[in-house]
Design a protein around this motif. Structure first.
Motif, PDB file in Angstrom:
ATOM      1  N   ARG A  95       0.828  -1.204   0.000  1.00 21.43           N
ATOM      2  CA  ARG A  95       0.000   0.000   0.000  1.00 21.43           C
ATOM      3  C   ARG A  95       0.861   1.252   0.000  1.00 21.43           C
ATOM      4  O   ARG A  95       0.604   2.195  -0.761  1.00 21.43           O
ATOM      5  N   THR A 102       2.373   1.731  -3.408  1.00 20.60           N
ATOM      6  CA  THR A 102       1.378   2.190  -4.380  1.00 20.60           C
ATOM      7  C   THR A 102       1.095   3.670  -4.195  1.00 20.60           C
ATOM      8  O   THR A 102       1.022   4.429  -5.169  1.00 20.60           O
ATOM      9  N   VAL A 103       0.933   4.091  -2.947  1.00 21.74           N
ATOM     10  CA  VAL A 103       0.687   5.508  -2.663  1.00 21.74           C
ATOM     11  C   VAL A 103       1.845   6.358  -3.182  1.00 21.74           C
ATOM     12  O   VAL A 103       1.630   7.394  -3.830  1.00 21.74           O
ATOM     13  N   SER A 104       3.077   5.927  -2.951  1.00 24.11           N
ATOM     14  CA  SER A 104       4.241   6.688  -3.406  1.00 24.11           C
ATOM     15  C   SER A 104       4.310   6.744  -4.928  1.00 24.11           C
ATOM     16  O   SER A 104       4.624   7.798  -5.511  1.00 24.11           O
ATOM     17  N   GLU A 155       1.654   9.114  -6.208  1.00 24.89           N
ATOM     18  CA  GLU A 155       2.009  10.487  -5.869  1.00 24.89           C
ATOM     19  C   GLU A 155       3.048  11.021  -6.848  1.00 24.89           C
ATOM     20  O   GLU A 155       2.961  12.169  -7.311  1.00 24.89           O
ATOM     21  N   GLY A 179      -1.729  10.145  -4.469  1.00 23.97           N
ATOM     22  CA  GLY A 179      -1.441   8.934  -3.718  1.00 23.97           C
ATOM     23  C   GLY A 179      -2.139   8.923  -2.373  1.00 23.97           C
ATOM     24  O   GLY A 179      -2.652   7.883  -1.931  1.00 23.97           O
ATOM     25  N   GLU A 180      -2.171  10.091  -1.728  1.00 18.70           N
ATOM     26  CA  GLU A 180      -2.839  10.176  -0.432  1.00 18.70           C
ATOM     27  C   GLU A 180      -4.327   9.863  -0.558  1.00 18.70           C
ATOM     28  O   GLU A 180      -4.892   9.141   0.269  1.00 18.70           O
ATOM     29  N   TRP A 209      -5.756   8.032  -2.851  1.00 23.77           N
ATOM     30  CA  TRP A 209      -5.905   6.601  -3.125  1.00 23.77           C
ATOM     31  C   TRP A 209      -5.714   5.791  -1.848  1.00 23.77           C
ATOM     32  O   TRP A 209      -6.448   4.840  -1.587  1.00 23.77           O
ATOM     33  N   GLY A 210      -4.744   6.168  -1.030  1.00 19.55           N
ATOM     34  CA  GLY A 210      -4.525   5.460   0.220  1.00 19.55           C
ATOM     35  C   GLY A 210      -5.709   5.570   1.154  1.00 19.55           C
ATOM     36  O   GLY A 210      -6.085   4.589   1.820  1.00 19.55           O
ATOM     37  N   GLU A 211      -6.300   6.769   1.238  1.00 18.53           N
ATOM     38  CA  GLU A 211      -7.486   6.931   2.077  1.00 18.53           C
ATOM     39  C   GLU A 211      -8.652   6.107   1.543  1.00 18.53           C
ATOM     40  O   GLU A 211      -9.431   5.528   2.320  1.00 18.53           O
TER      41      GLU A 211
END
Length: 498
Positions: free
Chosen positions: A105, A108-110, A113, A121-122, A124-126
């Motif tokens: 995760r 993927t976020v990085s 981003e 990315g943030e 998507w992570g949320e």
């Protein structure tokens, strides 16, 4: 010990057969084709080999459990599994290109981003955090337990959508999640591609479909050396080891009924077969459309559900030239206009340039030598074309558009093609008795996204495979086999797999 007759040798049916035989039952599988595996097939020519069904495995724990429960050899002693990393590459219509790592995760976020800009990315992570909540709320009742008689609780969507706007209305579909919560057309397209992989339109798929990208990005993508067909072969061998009998090239034409109970099978050749119980791994729609199982006209046919209208075109490409070391196993080349793509599917047309999934396994077992490469392209299409047009007449043009799109992932692709083999929904129908590809069970949508229950309309008749609970996908098919075996072995006391 009961005599159990199984219709079809697909993955869900074989999963049920192996478990039932391990429990001491006498199991015989009747398959109309000359081989096993159902949609998990294989095409070979001139030293090239291709999976004609799924190319990657998700939730391998389902199949590990089958092998643990049915014999001494674990799955990894029967097939070689490797994690695919990066898990996927996504090429968007504006030229943006992003590599997503496997089962990470944070990674993927990085990656999002860096490729899509600050905040993407943030967000998507949320979103994945909310998708995790939906997964935890629905996993056991929707995947690991038989469907209850009262399915009304599944009408409620478990995804905790954000409430936004003046009316504070939350997203009700996967498409609305992309618009309201992700707020980037590329993230919305990325999200929608996970639904499209199962033949679901993100504009109508419930918000609960958020569990699809969550499952993939949490549990990872796995490749079976030799292709997914090697897994089908391993399950078949496990069935044989448990003394399951296979009768190939034998079509079932009817389920015998007595006093509301299934008591055997009618075969196209060879006369009736008596059985104490019947398990069908054939597509549930075909059983009723072809009158193999009679269904009271007052009952709602269990295949009238979203996703049942879509199929797949696959283009197998034999290429001259070796596979580059930096080639990615799976690349999704996104369509420039996803809405127009789905409008065409709804109208029964091949439409504009589609979303194309490019599979480049890099497996030496699938090519004649290192100076050649195998590539498979797939696209979601209408299972049946408008006006009764035959897929054979439309396949060539559809394949041309797919190859053109795939050059974004494989530069110079057209110049490298030695030959190609095109498979359409008509080929899927010949291999599995139904042209459409089933979607997984999903909560929400007023319960419209639930497949047929594992217990059939007759006593002692059970359904396994992608058209039965918990729905389509290789992992879900394995779960259906476990549920059917549990219902037969434990009866009314069965409360789901543990």
């Amino acid at each position: 010990m009961a005599r159990i007759a199984v219709i079809g040798a697909g993955m869900g049916a074989m999963a049920a057969a192996a478990r039932l035989a391990a429990a001491g039952h006498r199991v015989t599988v009747y398959e109309r084709l000359s081989t096993h595996g159902g949609s998990v097939g294989r095409f070979e020519r001139d030293g090239f080999a291709f999976d004609s069904g799924p190319g990657l495995l998700h939730l391998p724990a389902v199949w590990r459990d089958l092998f643990v429960k049915t014999g001494k050899e674990p799955l990894e002693q029967c097939v070689e599994l490797t994690q695919v990393d990066p898990a996927s590459r996504h090429v968007f219509a504006d030229g943006t290109d992003v590599l997503l790592p496997n089962a990470s995760r944070a990674g993927t976020v990085s990656a999002l981003e860096a490729a899509l800009g600050p905040g993407s990315g943030e967000r998507w992570g949320e979103f994945l955090g909310r998708a995790r909540d939906a997964w935890e709320r629905s996993r056991r009742p929707l995947l690991e337990e038989p469907l209850p008689a009262d399915t009304s609780p599944f009408a409620r969507d478990p995804y905790p959508a954000l409430r936004q706007g003046l009316l504070r209305r939350s997203a009700r579909t996967l498409g609305e999640i992309g618009t309201r919560e992700l707020r980037d057309p590329r993230l919305a397209v990325l999200l929608g591609s996970h639904a499209m992989a199962y033949g679901l339109d993100p504009r109508t798929a419930p918000a609960a479909a958020a569990v699809l990208p969550y499952m993939e990005q949490t549990f990872g993508s796995w490749y079976v050396k030799g292709g997914l067909r090697a897994l089908a072969d391993a399950v078949y061998e496990r069935c044989l080891a448990r003394k399951v009998e296979f009768v190939l090239k034998t079509a079932v034409t009817g389920v015998l009924e007595k006093d509301g109970r299934a008591v055997g099978l009618e075969l196209e050749h060879g006369g009736p077969v008596e059985a104490d119980m019947v398990v069908s791994g054939a597509p549930v729609p075909s059983l009723f459309e072809n009158h193999i199982v009679a269904l009271d006209h007052r009952e709602e046919r269990p295949h009238r559900r979203p996703g049942a209208r879509t199929g797949r075109v696959a283009v197998h490409l034999a290429l001259r030239g070796g596979r580059p070391d930096d080639a990615v196993h799976r690349t999704v080349v996104h369509a420039p206009d996803p809405a127009a793509e789905w409008d065409a599917i709804d109208a029964g047309r091949t439409g504009p340039r589609p979303t194309v999934v490019v599979m480049r396994p890099g497996d030496p077992l699938l090519r004649p030598d290192d100076d050649h490469e195998t590539v498979t392209l797939t696209a979601t299409v209408p299972a049946a074309l408008h006006g009764g047009q035959a897929w054979d007449d439309a396949a060539g043009a559809a394949a041309d558009r797919m190859v053109e799109a795939a050059e974004a992932a494989v530069p110079g692709l057209r110049e490298r093609i030695l030959w190609r083999e095109v498979r359409t929904p008509d080929d899927t129908r010949r291999d599995t008795a139904w042209a459409a590809v089933p979607a997984p069970a999903l909560a929400g949508g007023a319960g419209a996204f639930l497949p047929a229950p594992n217990a059939g309309p007759l006593s002692a008749l059970y359904f396994a495979g992608g058209w039965a609970h918990p729905g389509g996908g290789l992992a879900h098919a394995g779960m259906s086999g476990a549920l059917v075996a549990g219902l037969i072995v434990e009866g009314a006391d069965f409360r789901g797999s543990r």
